[in-house]
Enzyme design. Structure first.
Site, PDB file in Angstrom:
ATOM      1  N   GLN A   1       0.828  -1.203   0.000  1.00 55.41           N
ATOM      2  CA  GLN A   1       0.000   0.000   0.000  1.00 55.41           C
ATOM      3  C   GLN A   1       0.860   1.250   0.000  1.00 55.41           C
ATOM      4  OE1 GLN A   1      -2.769   1.741   3.239  1.00 55.41           O
ATOM      5  NE2 GLN A   1      -4.129   0.412   2.048  1.00 55.41           N
TER       6      GLN A   1
ATOM      7  N   CYS B   1      -6.648   7.295   4.550  1.00 56.25           N
ATOM      8  CA  CYS B   1      -6.104   7.602   5.865  1.00 56.25           C
ATOM      9  C   CYS B   1      -6.658   8.930   6.395  1.00 56.25           C
ATOM     10  CB  CYS B   1      -4.585   7.663   5.813  1.00 56.25           C
ATOM     11  SG  CYS B   1      -3.832   7.904   7.443  1.00 56.25           S
TER      12      CYS B   1
ATOM     13  N   LYS C   1      -7.929   2.218  -1.972  1.00 58.90           N
ATOM     14  CA  LYS C   1      -8.611   2.225  -0.674  1.00 58.90           C
ATOM     15  C   LYS C   1      -9.222   3.613  -0.463  1.00 58.90           C
ATOM     16  CE  LYS C   1      -9.790   1.579   3.643  1.00 58.90           C
ATOM     17  NZ  LYS C   1      -8.839   1.319   4.730  1.00 58.90           N
TER      18      LYS C   1
ATOM     19  N   GLY D   1     -14.587  -1.694   7.921  1.00 58.10           N
ATOM     20  CA  GLY D   1     -15.178  -0.909   8.991  1.00 58.10           C
ATOM     21  C   GLY D   1     -16.017  -1.730   9.939  1.00 58.10           C
TER      22      GLY D   1
ATOM     23  N   ARG E   1      -8.438  -3.440  12.427  1.00 62.55           N
ATOM     24  CA  ARG E   1      -8.169  -3.467  13.867  1.00 62.55           C
ATOM     25  C   ARG E   1      -8.565  -4.794  14.506  1.00 62.55           C
ATOM     26  NH1 ARG E   1     -11.447   1.421  15.810  1.00 62.55           N
ATOM     27  NH2 ARG E   1     -12.595   1.025  13.870  1.00 62.55           N
TER      28      ARG E   1
END
Length: 366
Positions: free
Chosen positions: A90, A120, A161, A227, A251
């Site tokens: 990325q 980001c 992204k 998400g 995450r």
């Protein structure tokens, strides 16, 4: 007030279409996202061994890559091993020409996919016209994609992204779809969309209904969703509720690489697997440290691994005590001491509490 999403409790087999990105056959459509500060080679390898069919490296700056020299101290940034292919690289930056040059550095290093970061939400990134800032300037964003696609060999897929926009204004929505449609017209192989805006960062729910709208708009073109994916069921629910072609776990994969094999199990109609036992966790903790030490060296690895130990601690029934032990890690001896104290006797682990992740996000995590 947000309405809770319905949670499936059935244990029937879920028919999932195998994921393909360009000419790359990924297979199981639950993959590991790029995670700033986390998804280095050791983390990616552990995730692959525990069921992730595809992983993406932590985001790198184009100007950093262009200036990067072959030195031992920086070699870890582009380190790839045979067992982790296919793997994505990325990239983030501001200037189209430099962005394309940085992409070629990733190609030369052996990455199988080039992923462009327009998502980001970190303030210092936005202030330098990088990451999510590009969603406010479609012409520049599309020029970045065009230059990258032209420079990168045809056989290497290019993906993007994005978040659902800078904010929830009509202008932001229009700019999102302008970039989305323009990117596919240029020749990208797929897009990942995070259901929050850039201004939201990680506050409030990710709007899965927007992902459904985007998928209906795209038709057969590849869309990955991102998400609020903290459990195996979350992954399957997003696919079922939105129709996306796959999901990228961000995450929810930090400290819990078992999420991939667990998602595979329930997709096959099996009961949700028990969390890894303390001895199973110990095995991965030791292997993760060993891989990291081989990459970074004995003198640097201790402090680098501290953040991973803190995340792994959420699977331990005494997670607050374990977390405190990993916070103090500076050297291998500290790591092994924590493991000896808390993982020497086997016992059941615990499934992580998603709220521990939702409280604070990683910088450029999905």
């Amino acid at each position: 007030m947000a309405v809770p999403r319905p949670v499936s409790t059935t244990q029937t087999k879920t028919e999932l279409k195998p994921l393909q990105i360009g000419n790359l056959k990924i297979g199981f459509p639950v993959v590991q996202a790029a995670l700033s500060g986390y998804s280095d080679w050791p983390m990616r390898v552990i995730a692959r061994r525990l069921g992730a069919p595809y992983t993406v490296c932590e985001v790198m700056l184009d100007e950093f890559l262009v200036k990067l020299k072959e030195r031992k101290r920086t070699s870890h940034f582009l380190h790839i091993s045979d067992e982790e292919h296919p793997v994505g690289g990325q990239l983030m930056g501001a200037e189209p020409e430099q962005f394309a040059a940085g992409a070629m550095k990733l190609v030369q290093a052996g990455f199988d996919v080039i992923d462009i970061n327009f998502g980001c939400p970190v303030k210092k990134v936005l202030g330098r016209c990088r990451g999510g800032f590009h969603l406010s300037q479609p012409k520049v964003a599309l020029e970045v994609i065009k230059r990258t696609r032209e420079n990168v060999p045809d056989e290497i897929p290019v993906t993007v992204k994005m978040r659902r926009g800078i904010d929830d204004s009509q202008q932001s929505r229009d700019q999102f779809f302008e970039i989305l449609d323009g990117a596919f017209a240029i020749g990208i192989a797929g897009v990942t969309v995070h259901g929050r805006t850039v201004k939201q960062r990680y506050v409030g729910p990710s709007r899965w209904e927007f992902l459904k709208e985007v998928k209906q708009h795209l038709g057969d073109r590849i869309l990955l969703g991102s998400g609020d994916l903290f459990t195996p069921q979350d992954c399957l629910d997003m696919i079922a509720q939105t129709g996306v072609d796959g999901v990228t776990v961000a995450r929810g994969a930090i400290g819990n690489p078992w999420i991939f094999q667990q998602t595979r199990a329930i997709a096959d109609g099996k009961p949700m697997p028990d969390p890894p036992t303390l001895h199973e966790q110990r095995e991965i903790l030791l292997e993760h440290y060993r891989l990291a030490e081989s990459l970074y060296g004995e003198s640097r690895v201790g402090q680098l691994m501290r953040k991973f130990g803190i995340k792994y601690s959420i699977l331990h029934p005494r997670h607050n005590e374990v977390r405190s032990a990993f916070v103090k890690v500076k050297h291998r001896a500290d790591w092994e001491s924590a493991i000896e104290k808390f993982y020497s006797e086997d016992g059941p682990g615990t499934h992580p509490d998603g709220r521990m992740h939702k409280a604070k996000g990683s910088d450029c995590a999905g």
